[in-house]
Motif scaffolding. Structure first.
Motif, PDB file in Angstrom:
ATOM      1  N   VAL A   1      -3.707   6.880  -4.198  1.00  0.00           N
ATOM      2  CA  VAL A   1      -3.682   5.956  -3.064  1.00  0.00           C
ATOM      3  C   VAL A   1      -3.753   4.541  -3.625  1.00  0.00           C
ATOM      4  N   GLU A   2      -2.849   3.675  -3.172  1.00  0.00           N
ATOM      5  CA  GLU A   2      -2.795   2.307  -3.682  1.00  0.00           C
ATOM      6  C   GLU A   2      -2.906   1.293  -2.543  1.00  0.00           C
ATOM      7  N   GLY A   3      -3.633   0.211  -2.815  1.00  0.00           N
ATOM      8  CA  GLY A   3      -3.748  -0.878  -1.854  1.00  0.00           C
ATOM      9  C   GLY A   3      -4.861  -0.652  -0.853  1.00  0.00           C
TER      10      GLY A   3
ATOM     11  N   LEU B   1      -0.537   6.107   5.617  1.00  0.00           N
ATOM     12  CA  LEU B   1      -1.133   6.819   4.491  1.00  0.00           C
ATOM     13  C   LEU B   1      -1.395   8.283   4.832  1.00  0.00           C
ATOM     14  N   PHE B   2      -1.807   8.550   6.055  1.00  0.00           N
ATOM     15  CA  PHE B   2      -2.071   9.925   6.473  1.00  0.00           C
ATOM     16  C   PHE B   2      -0.811  10.768   6.331  1.00  0.00           C
ATOM     17  N   ALA B   3       0.269  10.290   6.906  1.00  0.00           N
ATOM     18  CA  ALA B   3       1.528  11.046   6.874  1.00  0.00           C
ATOM     19  C   ALA B   3       2.042  11.224   5.447  1.00  0.00           C
ATOM     20  N   ALA B   4       1.949  10.180   4.638  1.00  0.00           N
ATOM     21  CA  ALA B   4       2.443  10.251   3.265  1.00  0.00           C
ATOM     22  C   ALA B   4       1.651  11.259   2.438  1.00  0.00           C
TER      23      ALA B   4
ATOM     24  N   PHE C   1       0.852  -1.172   0.000  1.00  0.00           N
ATOM     25  CA  PHE C   1       0.000   0.000   0.000  1.00  0.00           C
ATOM     26  C   PHE C   1       0.893   1.229   0.000  1.00  0.00           C
ATOM     27  N   GLY C   2       0.313   2.348  -0.382  1.00  0.00           N
ATOM     28  CA  GLY C   2       1.100   3.566  -0.348  1.00  0.00           C
ATOM     29  C   GLY C   2       0.428   4.710  -1.067  1.00  0.00           C
ATOM     30  N   ILE C   3       1.185   5.796  -1.138  1.00  0.00           N
ATOM     31  CA  ILE C   3       0.745   7.034  -1.773  1.00  0.00           C
ATOM     32  C   ILE C   3       1.849   7.422  -2.758  1.00  0.00           C
TER      33      ILE C   3
ATOM     34  N   THR D   1      -8.634   5.264  -7.336  1.00  0.00           N
ATOM     35  CA  THR D   1      -8.824   4.196  -8.333  1.00  0.00           C
ATOM     36  C   THR D   1      -8.156   2.893  -7.922  1.00  0.00           C
ATOM     37  N   ARG D   2      -6.988   2.977  -7.318  1.00  0.00           N
ATOM     38  CA  ARG D   2      -6.197   1.778  -7.012  1.00  0.00           C
ATOM     39  C   ARG D   2      -6.372   1.255  -5.591  1.00  0.00           C
TER      40      ARG D   2
END
Length: 102
Positions: free
Chosen positions: A14-16, A26-29, A3-5, A46-47
């Motif tokens: 946003v992925e995963g 995810l918030f911090a990224a 997962f990640g940004i 979308t992802r």
């Protein structure tokens, strides 16, 4: 599953999974990625492969941060689960989700 940004063209992608387990990272990224925006923060979902109520909470936090920075905020391609939860919580219009008659 990962997962990640990441930045992609004019959006924060946003992925995963977006769940209670992944939300802090995810918030911090995303907050870091907002530093590149000067007019509008666009979050593309979308992802996203899985989402729970933490996804709506994250969107609200990101919306709040965008407002604090004087930026417009848009959510692109929200999964049905996220849009449905946002409607139930009464924040779909706040987030400008498609179909919310914002």
């Amino acid at each position: 599953m990962g997962f990640g940004i990441r930045r992609e063209e004019e959006a924060i992608v946003v992925e995963g999974p977006v769940t209670f387990a992944t939300a802090p990272t995810l918030f911090a990224a995303a907050i870091e990625a907002m530093a590149w925006d000067d007019r509008e923060v666009r979050v593309d979902l979308t992802r996203v492969t899985e989402a729970d109520s933490a996804a709506v909470s994250l969107l609200i936090h990101w919306w709040r941060e965008a407002r604090r920075r004087g930026l417009a905020f848009a959510v692109l391609h929200p999964p049905k689960s996220v849009a449905g939860l946002a409607r139930v919580y009464g924040v779909d219009r706040l987030l400008g989700l498609p179909g919310s008659d914002a």
